[in-house]
Design a protein around this motif. Structure first.
Motif, PDB file in Angstrom:
ATOM      1  N   TRP A  63       0.742  -1.257  -0.071  1.00 41.86           N
ATOM      2  CA  TRP A  63      -0.030   0.022   0.124  1.00 41.86           C
ATOM      3  C   TRP A  63       0.758   1.079   0.147  1.00 41.86           C
ATOM      4  O   TRP A  63       0.470   2.215  -0.698  1.00 41.86           O
ATOM      5  CB  TRP A  63      -1.003  -0.219   1.226  1.00 41.86           C
ATOM      6  N   LEU A  64       2.004   1.336   0.620  1.00 37.76           N
ATOM      7  CA  LEU A  64       2.801   2.316   0.816  1.00 37.76           C
ATOM      8  C   LEU A  64       3.621   2.574  -0.410  1.00 37.76           C
ATOM      9  O   LEU A  64       4.013   3.792  -0.669  1.00 37.76           O
ATOM     10  CB  LEU A  64       3.607   2.125   1.981  1.00 37.76           C
ATOM     11  N   VAL A  65       4.141   1.600  -0.842  1.00 42.46           N
ATOM     12  CA  VAL A  65       5.313   1.671  -1.679  1.00 42.46           C
ATOM     13  C   VAL A  65       4.725   2.227  -3.106  1.00 42.46           C
ATOM     14  O   VAL A  65       3.786   1.622  -3.751  1.00 42.46           O
ATOM     15  CB  VAL A  65       6.149   0.443  -2.128  1.00 42.46           C
ATOM     16  N   LYS A  66       5.544   3.093  -3.882  1.00 42.87           N
ATOM     17  CA  LYS A  66       5.044   3.763  -4.867  1.00 42.87           C
ATOM     18  C   LYS A  66       5.846   3.247  -6.230  1.00 42.87           C
ATOM     19  O   LYS A  66       5.488   3.650  -7.229  1.00 42.87           O
ATOM     20  CB  LYS A  66       4.949   5.242  -5.021  1.00 42.87           C
ATOM     21  N   THR A  67       6.780   2.401  -6.077  1.00 39.96           N
ATOM     22  CA  THR A  67       7.627   1.868  -7.240  1.00 39.96           C
ATOM     23  C   THR A  67       7.028   0.655  -7.647  1.00 39.96           C
ATOM     24  O   THR A  67       6.675  -0.144  -6.839  1.00 39.96           O
ATOM     25  CB  THR A  67       9.073   1.991  -7.071  1.00 39.96           C
ATOM     26  N   PRO A  68       7.154   0.262  -9.178  1.00 41.19           N
ATOM     27  CA  PRO A  68       6.895  -1.075  -9.310  1.00 41.19           C
ATOM     28  C   PRO A  68       7.737  -1.998  -9.209  1.00 41.19           C
ATOM     29  O   PRO A  68       7.531  -3.353  -9.416  1.00 41.19           O
ATOM     30  CB  PRO A  68       6.427  -0.642 -11.000  1.00 41.19           C
ATOM     31  N   TRP A  69       9.056  -1.492  -8.870  1.00 36.79           N
ATOM     32  CA  TRP A  69      10.060  -2.701  -8.568  1.00 36.79           C
ATOM     33  C   TRP A  69      10.824  -2.280  -7.346  1.00 36.79           C
ATOM     34  O   TRP A  69      10.590  -1.373  -6.790  1.00 36.79           O
ATOM     35  CB  TRP A  69      11.319  -2.465  -9.696  1.00 36.79           C
ATOM     36  N   ILE A  70      11.419  -3.290  -7.047  1.00 29.19           N
ATOM     37  CA  ILE A  70      12.249  -3.248  -5.450  1.00 29.19           C
ATOM     38  C   ILE A  70      13.608  -3.382  -5.417  1.00 29.19           C
ATOM     39  O   ILE A  70      14.575  -2.894  -4.607  1.00 29.19           O
ATOM     40  CB  ILE A  70      11.479  -4.156  -4.458  1.00 29.19           C
ATOM     41  N   SER A  71      14.071  -3.990  -6.547  1.00 30.85           N
ATOM     42  CA  SER A  71      15.606  -4.422  -6.539  1.00 30.85           C
ATOM     43  C   SER A  71      16.153  -2.875  -7.395  1.00 30.85           C
ATOM     44  O   SER A  71      15.553  -2.607  -8.297  1.00 30.85           O
ATOM     45  CB  SER A  71      15.982  -5.459  -7.333  1.00 30.85           C
ATOM     46  N   LEU A  72      17.558  -2.833  -6.949  1.00 30.56           N
ATOM     47  CA  LEU A  72      18.113  -1.564  -7.581  1.00 30.56           C
ATOM     48  C   LEU A  72      18.542  -1.910  -8.974  1.00 30.56           C
ATOM     49  O   LEU A  72      18.262  -0.763  -9.623  1.00 30.56           O
ATOM     50  CB  LEU A  72      19.414  -1.317  -6.687  1.00 30.56           C
ATOM     51  N   PRO A  73      18.828  -2.860  -9.428  1.00 29.32           N
ATOM     52  CA  PRO A  73      19.185  -2.972 -11.043  1.00 29.32           C
ATOM     53  C   PRO A  73      17.955  -2.699 -11.669  1.00 29.32           C
ATOM     54  O   PRO A  73      17.924  -1.811 -12.747  1.00 29.32           O
ATOM     55  CB  PRO A  73      19.336  -4.250 -11.272  1.00 29.32           C
ATOM     56  N   ASN A  74      16.789  -2.910 -11.336  1.00 28.18           N
ATOM     57  CA  ASN A  74      15.376  -2.469 -11.935  1.00 28.18           C
ATOM     58  C   ASN A  74      14.964  -1.027 -11.851  1.00 28.18           C
ATOM     59  O   ASN A  74      14.459  -0.614 -12.626  1.00 28.18           O
ATOM     60  CB  ASN A  74      14.338  -3.392 -11.696  1.00 28.18           C
ATOM     61  N   LEU A  75      15.438  -0.617 -10.489  1.00 28.01           N
ATOM     62  CA  LEU A  75      15.195   0.724 -10.296  1.00 28.01           C
ATOM     63  C   LEU A  75      16.004   1.716 -11.193  1.00 28.01           C
ATOM     64  O   LEU A  75      15.537   2.657 -11.563  1.00 28.01           O
ATOM     65  CB  LEU A  75      15.138   1.227  -8.676  1.00 28.01           C
ATOM     66  N   LEU A  76      17.444   1.032 -11.033  1.00 31.47           N
ATOM     67  CA  LEU A  76      18.334   2.140 -11.990  1.00 31.47           C
ATOM     68  C   LEU A  76      17.908   2.098 -13.400  1.00 31.47           C
ATOM     69  O   LEU A  76      17.810   3.438 -14.259  1.00 31.47           O
ATOM     70  CB  LEU A  76      19.664   1.474 -11.880  1.00 31.47           C
ATOM     71  N   ALA A  77      17.121   0.916 -14.002  1.00 38.05           N
ATOM     72  CA  ALA A  77      16.930   0.795 -15.431  1.00 38.05           C
ATOM     73  C   ALA A  77      15.719   1.346 -15.765  1.00 38.05           C
ATOM     74  O   ALA A  77      15.032   1.699 -17.022  1.00 38.05           O
ATOM     75  CB  ALA A  77      17.096  -0.689 -15.865  1.00 38.05           C
ATOM     76  N   GLN A  78      14.758   1.691 -14.813  1.00 36.81           N
ATOM     77  CA  GLN A  78      13.514   1.750 -14.620  1.00 36.81           C
ATOM     78  C   GLN A  78      12.576   0.991 -15.702  1.00 36.81           C
ATOM     79  O   GLN A  78      11.650   1.330 -16.468  1.00 36.81           O
ATOM     80  CB  GLN A  78      13.279   3.298 -15.154  1.00 36.81           C
ATOM     81  N   LYS A  79      12.959  -0.283 -15.619  1.00 37.43           N
ATOM     82  CA  LYS A  79      12.371  -1.404 -16.217  1.00 37.43           C
ATOM     83  C   LYS A  79      12.826  -2.539 -15.680  1.00 37.43           C
ATOM     84  O   LYS A  79      13.589  -2.943 -14.980  1.00 37.43           O
ATOM     85  CB  LYS A  79      12.711  -1.321 -17.889  1.00 37.43           C
ATOM     86  N   LEU A  80      12.034  -3.876 -15.946  1.00 36.49           N
ATOM     87  CA  LEU A  80      12.334  -5.076 -15.505  1.00 36.49           C
ATOM     88  C   LEU A  80      13.673  -5.725 -16.150  1.00 36.49           C
ATOM     89  O   LEU A  80      13.378  -6.507 -17.023  1.00 36.49           O
ATOM     90  CB  LEU A  80      10.911  -6.100 -15.390  1.00 36.49           C
ATOM     91  N   LEU A  81      14.745  -5.480 -15.423  1.00 39.46           N
ATOM     92  CA  LEU A  81      15.929  -6.149 -16.008  1.00 39.46           C
ATOM     93  C   LEU A  81      16.038  -7.684 -15.301  1.00 39.46           C
ATOM     94  O   LEU A  81      16.435  -8.444 -16.274  1.00 39.46           O
ATOM     95  CB  LEU A  81      17.258  -5.519 -15.531  1.00 39.46           C
ATOM     96  N   VAL A  82      15.691  -7.670 -14.194  1.00 40.30           N
ATOM     97  CA  VAL A  82      15.921  -9.003 -13.572  1.00 40.30           C
ATOM     98  C   VAL A  82      14.525  -9.326 -12.947  1.00 40.30           C
ATOM     99  O   VAL A  82      13.881  -8.665 -12.386  1.00 40.30           O
ATOM    100  CB  VAL A  82      17.278  -9.037 -12.356  1.00 40.30           C
ATOM    101  N   PRO A  83      14.533 -10.669 -12.607  1.00 44.01           N
ATOM    102  CA  PRO A  83      13.264 -11.167 -12.166  1.00 44.01           C
ATOM    103  C   PRO A  83      13.002 -10.865 -10.574  1.00 44.01           C
ATOM    104  O   PRO A  83      14.000 -11.066  -9.800  1.00 44.01           O
ATOM    105  CB  PRO A  83      13.167 -12.658 -12.405  1.00 44.01           C
ATOM    106  N   GLU A  84      11.913 -10.507 -10.152  1.00 42.28           N
ATOM    107  CA  GLU A  84      11.551 -10.241  -8.688  1.00 42.28           C
ATOM    108  C   GLU A  84      10.378 -11.068  -8.408  1.00 42.28           C
ATOM    109  O   GLU A  84       9.297 -10.810  -9.152  1.00 42.28           O
ATOM    110  CB  GLU A  84      11.314  -8.527  -8.497  1.00 42.28           C
TER     111      GLU A  84
END
Length: 386
Positions: A302-323
């Motif tokens: 409910w609180l988190v506003k990003t679609p990803w949690i891992s830094l590789p995906n956050l840095l790329a702003q897309k799904l690079l590695v499976p979560e």
């Protein structure tokens, strides 16, 4: 300005002590006779830092412990506030520990003392209204990651992206064979590293699931070797007990040496955290997983506003590695994601090349950049509070 100045710093945990010590060394290049005081750890103390309280008094985690320690934490913060107002430093730097340092920065800035916060809180991900407190608290925000700087720019907070100290420390080229030799692992063959976390609760939730995933992988490739670097002696004991049900499988437990194990591996299965950034800097394909208590997961979702949690995906702003989170982190799903890297070598190589580009983006001599930005702030005119 004379280089004989006083700089206030407060760090609340071991990672902050690492940053603080490196920053002190770089600031002394600008101000050779600078004196540093506040709260620091052993690395900072070794460089002549004067700490009014032991750093570990601020190192509290979870929801309950900070509440139990609240009177002491408030007393420490009140002392620091009164001390720095009475003897104003050229600049005050809060390193991480935002719940403690940002209110202190706000009260000092109100008195005309220049303030810096080093390591952005995850305000871009959750509790975004904290940005209004940060605006009132800091003259300069120093971020480790580029997308953090963008967030502050959008909210008109003076910010400098300095890069990540791990990107400076971790070599750009990784010698897998040398890492295997140092650990006594076979130079040939496929190795998967399992990193279920550094906390007891993480290992409790992820350790056995990771080992079950290893069993599923072995059904597809019996030649695989799995290595688990225990984050501490306590985690080693915990994992050793958990491995009782897996003694017939090629799963090897090592005390420490997580970087060497990661460098030696072909693929990593890891619990989300800073280790994902380390894996990225080591150019290693990874599968990211995490489990928390069901109520905590509901609240975080409910609180988190990003679609990803891992830094590789956050840095790329897309799904690079499976979560694979919570109920999705099953042994079957985790093993399928691990084996997918072995089954698609061209995609895996491309991912490693993408990680190399991201390493270059973060490798900016972070401590020197941070010191340059702080020195520029010290030399700038004081901006009066409105």
């Amino acid at each position: 300005m004379s280089d004989h100045i006083h700089i206030g710093i407060v760090v609340g945990e071991a990672s902050g002590d690492i940053l603080g010590a490196a920053l002190m060394q770089e600031l002394r290049k600008h101000f050779p006779n600078a004196e540093f005081s506040g709260i620091g750890g052993p690395r900072m103390l070794a460089l002549g830092f004067h700490s009014y309280f032991p750093q570990d008094r601020l190192a509290v985690m979870g929801l309950i412990e900070p509440l139990k320690r609240l009177p002491e934490l408030l007393r420490i913060r009140r002392f620091l506030r009164e001390h720095f107002i009475k003897t104003p430093p050229a600049v005050f730097i809060g390193i991480d520990s935002p719940d403690f340092t940002i209110p202190l920065e706000a009260s000092l800035k109100e008195k005309g003392i220049k303030t810096v916060h080093y390591v952005s809180p995850s305000v871009w991900a959750w509790r975004q209204k904290r940005i209004f407190k940060i605006v009132r608290a800091v003259d300069l925000m120093l971020t480790l990651l580029p997308f953090e700087a963008k967030f502050y720019q959008e909210h008109n907070v003076p910010v400098e992206f300095v890069g990540h100290h791990l990107a400076d420390e971790i070599p750009f080229a990784v010698d897998k064979v040398a890492a295997r030799q140092s650990l006594g692992l076979p130079e040939q063959g496929r190795i998967v590293a399992l990193l279920p976390g550094s906390r007891a609760s993480e290992v409790e939730r992820m350790g056995e699931v990771f080992m079950q995933a290893a069993v599923h992988c072995l059904a597809q490739d019996p030649g695989l070797l799995f290595v688990i670097p225990a984050a501490s002696p306590d985690r080693y004991r915990q994992l050793h007990i958990a491995m009782n049900d897996f003694v017939d499988y090629p799963i090897q437990l090592i005390n420490g040496h997580s970087h060497e194990v990661m460098a030696a591996a072909d693929v990593l299965l890891l619990a989300s955290g800073t280790v994902a950034l380390e894996a990225m800097l080591l150019k290693k394909p990874m599968v990211v997983a995490y489990k928390v208590a069901p109520l905590s997961f509901k609240i975080l979702s409910w609180l988190v506003k990003t679609p990803w949690i891992s830094l590789p995906n956050l840095l790329a702003q897309k799904l690079l590695v499976p979560e694979l989170l919570q109920d999705k982190a099953t042994p079957e799903a985790l093993s399928a994601a691990v084996m997918n890297y072995f089954d698609n070598p061209e995609q895996t190589l491309a991912l490693s090349q993408t990680f190399a580009q991201m390493h270059l983006e973060l490798k900016r001599d972070a401590s020197a950049r941070a010191a340059d930005a702080i020195a520029a702030l010290i030399h700038s005119p004081v901006t009066k509070q409105v």
